[in-house]
Design an enzyme around this catalytic site. Sequence first.
Site, PDB file in Angstrom:
ATOM      1  CE  LYS A  52      -0.542  89.118 125.807  1.00  0.00           C
ATOM      2  NZ  LYS A  52      -1.631  88.848 126.755  1.00  0.00           N
ATOM      3  CD  GLN A  96      -2.757  85.837 128.745  1.00  0.00           C
ATOM      4  OE1 GLN A  96      -1.914  86.710 128.547  1.00  0.00           O
ATOM      5  NE2 GLN A  96      -3.791  85.663 127.937  1.00  0.00           N
ATOM      6  CG  ASP A 119      -3.922  93.242 129.551  1.00  0.00           C
ATOM      7  OD1 ASP A 119      -3.534  93.350 128.361  1.00  0.00           O
ATOM      8  OD2 ASP A 119      -3.902  92.175 130.189  1.00  0.00           O
TER       9      ASP A 119
END
Length: 292
Positions: A52, A96, A119
């Site tokens: 990412k 994460q 997200d």
Amino acid sequence: MELLDGKVVSRGLKDSIAAEVAELKAQGKRVPFLVAVLVGDDDASKIYVANKDKACQEVGFGSTVLKFPADITEEFLLKEIDKLNKDPEVDGFIVQLPLPDHINESRIIEAIDPRKDVDGFHPTNTGRMVSGLPSFLPATPCGILELLKYYNIDTRGKHCVVIGRSNIVGRPMANLLSQKGIDCTVTICHSRTLNLAEEVRRADIVVSAVGSPRFVTADMIKPGAVVVDVGMNRLRSDQTKSGWKLVGDVDFENVAPKCSYITPVPGGVGLMTISSLIANTLRAYKKEIYAW
Ligand code: NAP
């Protein structure tokens, strides 16, 4: 059979974002900034976060990875999230997953400002998505829709079977596929589904998000079906330098000849997930979803 090539589609998405960022720079403006929060040292999570971060650099975003040891407390992490929520230089951030067992994932996700939740996991974004309102869409389902769109896959009235009901993949995927304009008739399968193979055999489009190698076999696939493999399973291998090999949920070798389209692993959904996250960060920067 044709490949749904995540390399080609994600490259195109990233190129257009990079052009927009170059334009911002040329105008002397601040560039979008993404932060990734990594807790502990799970090998797979480290790789995802590094990918990412690399994608941010490719498109010209600012980015940073905040790394914390696995034994931090939930309170400590909540304070870090509060700082990111308040930092005007940070357009979006991700935490994460998975988090260590002693940290409550829901509490952490709910602490993220929905306007920075690139997200798309915060209940505000989930609720807005389900209601058909503008929201940050979860990156994996969003990337899959981009892939289907790019290859002009006809979804209207098609029967889609989604295997897996997680909050980050299966459930939002099923919801999005059933929305107006996409118009699939959706069946969602999970570990308690009876006669799963029979359900999958009726599908025009199969999306597998289980996390089990060779879970989807050729006998489950209707000839001509479209198969989207979300699974990312790391297997030990003595044929790679790293000692690991990445495989999906689908028995690619035997399933591919029966399909009209199929995603490879690697080179399919994973790349689309990253480019969708990048696109969400640009949306957060431009305040496209929520007016500040
Ligand atoms: P998850 O939270 O573990 O969910 C897995 C789902 O599969 C659950 O709903 C589970 O059912 C179902 N399942 C497990 N065993 C099954 C069985 N024998 N029959 C039917 N259903 C079964 O996983 P996730 O986070 O959704 O991720 C799924 C996979 O996608 C993993 O390999 C993950 O690494 C990968 N992934 C890839 C990307 C990408 O960018 N490519 C992004 C995210 C995740 P129950 O609900 O009944 O337990």
